[in-house]
Design a protein around this motif. Structure first.
Motif, PDB file in Angstrom:
ATOM      1  N   ALA A   4      29.992 -47.151  84.245  1.00 64.67           N
ATOM      2  CA  ALA A   4      28.847 -46.922  85.132  1.00 64.67           C
ATOM      3  C   ALA A   4      29.134 -47.489  86.516  1.00 64.67           C
ATOM      4  O   ALA A   4      28.868 -46.833  87.535  1.00 64.67           O
ATOM      5  CB  ALA A   4      27.582 -47.541  84.546  1.00 64.67           C
ATOM      6  N   TYR A  42      28.618 -35.277  90.050  1.00 63.82           N
ATOM      7  CA  TYR A  42      27.387 -35.719  90.716  1.00 63.82           C
ATOM      8  C   TYR A  42      26.358 -36.192  89.682  1.00 63.82           C
ATOM      9  O   TYR A  42      25.691 -37.205  89.874  1.00 63.82           O
ATOM     10  CB  TYR A  42      26.769 -34.589  91.540  1.00 63.82           C
ATOM     11  CG  TYR A  42      27.618 -34.064  92.672  1.00 63.82           C
ATOM     12  CD1 TYR A  42      28.352 -34.922  93.482  1.00 63.82           C
ATOM     13  CD2 TYR A  42      27.684 -32.701  92.940  1.00 63.82           C
ATOM     14  CE1 TYR A  42      29.116 -34.438  94.534  1.00 63.82           C
ATOM     15  CE2 TYR A  42      28.445 -32.207  93.995  1.00 63.82           C
ATOM     16  CZ  TYR A  42      29.160 -33.083  94.779  1.00 63.82           C
ATOM     17  OH  TYR A  42      29.911 -32.593  95.812  1.00 63.82           O
ATOM     18  N   THR A  43      26.233 -35.461  88.583  1.00 64.13           N
ATOM     19  CA  THR A  43      25.286 -35.830  87.533  1.00 64.13           C
ATOM     20  C   THR A  43      25.664 -37.149  86.884  1.00 64.13           C
ATOM     21  O   THR A  43      24.808 -38.017  86.663  1.00 64.13           O
ATOM     22  CB  THR A  43      25.201 -34.715  86.473  1.00 64.13           C
ATOM     23  OG1 THR A  43      24.792 -33.503  87.111  1.00 64.13           O
ATOM     24  CG2 THR A  43      24.235 -35.066  85.362  1.00 64.13           C
ATOM     25  N   LEU A  44      26.946 -37.333  86.589  1.00 67.80           N
ATOM     26  CA  LEU A  44      27.399 -38.587  85.977  1.00 67.80           C
ATOM     27  C   LEU A  44      27.185 -39.778  86.911  1.00 67.80           C
ATOM     28  O   LEU A  44      26.808 -40.862  86.460  1.00 67.80           O
ATOM     29  CB  LEU A  44      28.871 -38.477  85.571  1.00 67.80           C
ATOM     30  CG  LEU A  44      29.163 -37.552  84.397  1.00 67.80           C
ATOM     31  CD1 LEU A  44      30.667 -37.413  84.201  1.00 67.80           C
ATOM     32  CD2 LEU A  44      28.495 -38.040  83.122  1.00 67.80           C
ATOM     33  N   GLY A  46      24.808 -39.996  89.141  1.00 70.55           N
ATOM     34  CA  GLY A  46      23.371 -40.248  89.103  1.00 70.55           C
ATOM     35  C   GLY A  46      22.935 -40.974  87.843  1.00 70.55           C
ATOM     36  O   GLY A  46      22.142 -41.925  87.897  1.00 70.55           O
ATOM     37  N   VAL A  47      23.455 -40.557  86.703  1.00 69.99           N
ATOM     38  CA  VAL A  47      23.131 -41.228  85.436  1.00 69.99           C
ATOM     39  C   VAL A  47      23.616 -42.668  85.469  1.00 69.99           C
ATOM     40  O   VAL A  47      22.917 -43.588  85.031  1.00 69.99           O
ATOM     41  CB  VAL A  47      23.732 -40.453  84.241  1.00 69.99           C
ATOM     42  CG1 VAL A  47      23.651 -41.259  82.961  1.00 69.99           C
ATOM     43  CG2 VAL A  47      23.036 -39.111  84.074  1.00 69.99           C
ATOM     44  N   ALA A  48      24.810 -42.888  86.015  1.00 74.36           N
ATOM     45  CA  ALA A  48      25.342 -44.247  86.123  1.00 74.36           C
ATOM     46  C   ALA A  48      24.442 -45.117  86.990  1.00 74.36           C
ATOM     47  O   ALA A  48      24.211 -46.293  86.683  1.00 74.36           O
ATOM     48  CB  ALA A  48      26.765 -44.222  86.686  1.00 74.36           C
ATOM     49  N   VAL A  50      21.189 -44.790  87.345  1.00 73.08           N
ATOM     50  CA  VAL A  50      20.001 -45.098  86.543  1.00 73.08           C
ATOM     51  C   VAL A  50      20.323 -46.186  85.520  1.00 73.08           C
ATOM     52  O   VAL A  50      19.530 -47.112  85.312  1.00 73.08           O
ATOM     53  CB  VAL A  50      19.467 -43.820  85.855  1.00 73.08           C
ATOM     54  CG1 VAL A  50      18.383 -44.146  84.842  1.00 73.08           C
ATOM     55  CG2 VAL A  50      18.964 -42.832  86.892  1.00 73.08           C
ATOM     56  N   VAL A  51      21.484 -46.098  84.892  1.00 77.67           N
ATOM     57  CA  VAL A  51      21.899 -47.127  83.927  1.00 77.67           C
ATOM     58  C   VAL A  51      21.973 -48.492  84.603  1.00 77.67           C
ATOM     59  O   VAL A  51      21.494 -49.494  84.065  1.00 77.67           O
ATOM     60  CB  VAL A  51      23.258 -46.760  83.285  1.00 77.67           C
ATOM     61  CG1 VAL A  51      23.858 -47.938  82.539  1.00 77.67           C
ATOM     62  CG2 VAL A  51      23.089 -45.567  82.356  1.00 77.67           C
TER      63      VAL A  51
END
Length: 63
Positions: A4, A42-44, A46-48, A50-51
């Motif tokens: 992340a 880009y999605t990964l 963004g998820v990182a 949030v994590v």
């Protein structure tokens, strides 16, 4: 958490390049902003983010 953090660093560097030079390295490397791989990166990122927000909030509540 290492992955992340690495993804957030990649995202930050990419945004820095966009801000300073108007150059999107992810899009350049993976065939444009709308290519499947670019969108996945880009999605990964963004998820990182949030994590890591969740990790930051969790650490603040423990302190």
């Amino acid at each position: 958490m290492f992955i992340a953090r690495l993804l957030v660093i990649i995202g930050a560097l990419n945004w820095g390049l966009i801000g300073l030079f108007g150059f999107d390295l992810v899009a350049f490397l993976f065939g444009g902003q709308m290519s499947l791989i670019s969108r996945l990166v880009y999605t990964l990122v963004g998820v990182a983010g949030v994590v890591l927000i969740g990790d930051l909030v969790g650490n603040q509540q423990r302190a």
